[in-house]
Design a protein around this motif. Structure first.
Motif, PDB file in Angstrom:
ATOM      1  N   ILE A 103       0.836  -1.204   0.000  1.00 30.60           N
ATOM      2  CA  ILE A 103       0.000   0.000   0.000  1.00 30.60           C
ATOM      3  C   ILE A 103       0.870   1.253   0.000  1.00 30.60           C
ATOM      4  O   ILE A 103       0.606   2.220  -0.722  1.00 30.60           O
ATOM      5  N   GLN A 104       1.942   1.230   0.789  1.00 29.59           N
ATOM      6  CA  GLN A 104       2.838   2.398   0.826  1.00 29.59           C
ATOM      7  C   GLN A 104       3.545   2.598  -0.519  1.00 29.59           C
ATOM      8  O   GLN A 104       3.784   3.740  -0.927  1.00 29.59           O
ATOM      9  N   ASP A 107       1.955   4.872  -2.866  1.00 30.16           N
ATOM     10  CA  ASP A 107       1.934   6.288  -2.430  1.00 30.16           C
ATOM     11  C   ASP A 107       0.669   6.673  -1.675  1.00 30.16           C
ATOM     12  O   ASP A 107       0.199   7.810  -1.774  1.00 30.16           O
ATOM     13  N   LYS A 108       0.119   5.729  -0.934  1.00 28.12           N
ATOM     14  CA  LYS A 108      -1.026   6.034  -0.086  1.00 28.12           C
ATOM     15  C   LYS A 108      -0.536   6.457   1.298  1.00 28.12           C
ATOM     16  O   LYS A 108       0.399   5.875   1.847  1.00 28.12           O
ATOM     17  N   LYS A 109      -1.158   7.474   1.829  1.00 26.38           N
ATOM     18  CA  LYS A 109      -0.770   7.997   3.140  1.00 26.38           C
ATOM     19  C   LYS A 109      -1.473   7.201   4.246  1.00 26.38           C
ATOM     20  O   LYS A 109      -2.698   7.083   4.255  1.00 26.38           O
ATOM     21  N   LEU A 110      -0.684   6.660   5.149  1.00 27.03           N
ATOM     22  CA  LEU A 110      -1.208   5.869   6.248  1.00 27.03           C
ATOM     23  C   LEU A 110      -0.763   6.443   7.574  1.00 27.03           C
ATOM     24  O   LEU A 110       0.162   7.247   7.638  1.00 27.03           O
ATOM     25  N   ASN A 142      -8.036  -0.272   3.627  1.00 28.85           N
ATOM     26  CA  ASN A 142      -8.833   0.439   2.627  1.00 28.85           C
ATOM     27  C   ASN A 142     -10.003   1.161   3.284  1.00 28.85           C
ATOM     28  O   ASN A 142     -10.315   2.311   2.943  1.00 28.85           O
ATOM     29  N   LEU A 147      -8.925   4.516   1.241  1.00 29.36           N
ATOM     30  CA  LEU A 147      -7.906   4.489   0.190  1.00 29.36           C
ATOM     31  C   LEU A 147      -8.497   4.391  -1.210  1.00 29.36           C
ATOM     32  O   LEU A 147      -7.810   4.691  -2.191  1.00 29.36           O
TER      33      LEU A 147
END
Length: 395
Positions: A103-104, A107-110, A142, A147
């Motif tokens: 997921i990272q 480029d998803k912000k977690l 998600n 996401l």
């Protein structure tokens, strides 16, 4: 289902005790594969279904970037941070960490999370507990962080986690079945295009029963990757003459006979099994649509013979269980299921004979193999879902 209620209550209570907050809760099912074994990574057809054995995952976000995971089944903890994800030395956290890693990379912000998970999918039985953990994690992230992934993307993220982080080069079947499962339906999945069709399992006369050898697949990961390499090598031999062939899905028996058989007998056997098995899935789906369960069962037996003799991923315990039930007219079909070298056989049995055949097989197996056999009745269920949304409940 009192057993499931007890599991979910225990996981939720453990989470509240450890982290002093209420979690969202998700579940993802294990899977069976009725027919179409080892065809998924050859872009072939498979026929899996989600079953009523689950991984439950409790999760809540943190204000920092730390990841705290507790396994209810192992009674063990693991902690790291979003910026320091790497292979653990325990394996069990890696299925979760691998999903976060994927997921990272998108480029998803977690933010950091607290997680407690556990379930009742027997490990090492070929029921894809690993895929269920991955899919529950992907689905949970998600939902928690909005996401925007669709179901196919979640299955692919979960598969990539297993391929690249855990290091098992599996196809998409396990994760797809966990996410896309539908009650009383098998999924005819084209692993090349991801097109799928739901095939009804519409009978009150027959049931599916799993017999667990209690043999764990110690050879499965290395042999799985080796079989995949052999299939790829077969494609390479064909490509010298037909460059457009990119997988065994596109190959023909004539191509195998001409371009593989004279050069590599082992690769020929592996590839021939795959081509025959892809055709068997197509035929088996037609059997089910016509409610011809006896013909379908014969194809299950044929698959086992291919896995035993051509693909060579069976073992004496699996072979014993399949051979033992063959003589019962009430057993329509049986075969080993999963990666191989242990795990379960899947059996299609007339309901009236299930108890008698299960007990007789268990007694004979223990006498012959010196170990107990476990019996799992199964039902076909829906795929990965949100079980409890603590955020909305607290509003």
């Amino acid at each position: 289902m009192p057993e499931l209620s007890e599991i979910t209550n225990n996981i939720e209570q453990t989470f509240k005790t450890k982290f002093n907050s209420s979690p969202d809760m998700f579940y993802s099912p294990g899977r069976i594969n009725l027919i179409g074994e080892h065809t998924d990574y050859n872009n072939g057809l498979v026929l899996p279904a989600a079953i009523d054995k689950y991984i439950f995952l409790a999760i809540a976000s943190r204000e920092d970037d730390e990841i705290h995971i507790f396994s209810q089944d192992y009674q063990d903890s693991y902690a790291t941070s979003l910026s320091a994800i790497q292979i653990s030395n325990k394996l069990w956290p890696d299925y979760i960490l691998g999903v976060i890693d994927q997921i990272q990379k998108l480029d998803k912000k977690l933010r950091g999370v607290n997680i407690v998970f556990g379930g009742n999918i027997p490990q090492g039985a070929g029921l894809s507990s690993s895929a269920a953990v991955e899919c529950a994690t992907a689905y949970a992230f998600n939902s928690l962080f909005n996401l925007g992934f669709n179901s196919l993307e979640l299955a692919k993220i979960s598969q990539k986690a297993e391929n690249e982080f855990v290091g098992v080069k599996c196809g998409l079947m396990d994760q797809f079945a966990s996410v896309f499962g539908k009650e009383n339906k098998f999924i005819k999945l084209d692993c090349g295009s991801y097109e799928h069709q739901y095939i009804p399992f519409d009978t009150d006369q027959y049931s599916l029963i799993l017999f667990d050898t209690q043999v764990k697949h110690s050879l499965a990961s290395s042999a799985y990757n080796e079989r995949r390499q052999q299939c790829e090598y077969g494609v390479q031999l064909i490509q010298k003459h037909y460059p457009e062939i990119t997988s065994l899905r596109q190959a023909t028996q004539a191509m195998l006979d001409e371009f593989i058989k004279p050069f590599d007998a082992i690769t020929y056997k592996r590839c021939q099994y795959i081509i025959q098995e892809i055709k068997r899935v197509e035929d088996a789906c037609n059997d089910l649509l016509e409610s011809d369960f006896r013909q379908f069962g014969k194809r299950m037996f044929q698959t086992h013979e291919g896995l035993k003799n051509e693909y060579e991923v069976s073992c004496k315990e699996l072979d014993f269980l399949v051979d033992f039930v063959k003589d019962y007219p009430e057993v329509l079909g049986a075969r080993m299921m999963g990666g191989g070298f242990g795990g379960c056989t899947i059996n299609l049995i007339e309901n009236k004979a299930i108890d008698n055949i299960s007990n007789s097989t268990a007694i004979a197996y223990e006498k012959a193999m010196g170990k107990a056999m476990k019996i799992y009745p199964i039902s076909i269920v829906d795929g990965t879902k949100l079980l409890k949304d603590a955020r909305n409940e607290s509003k």
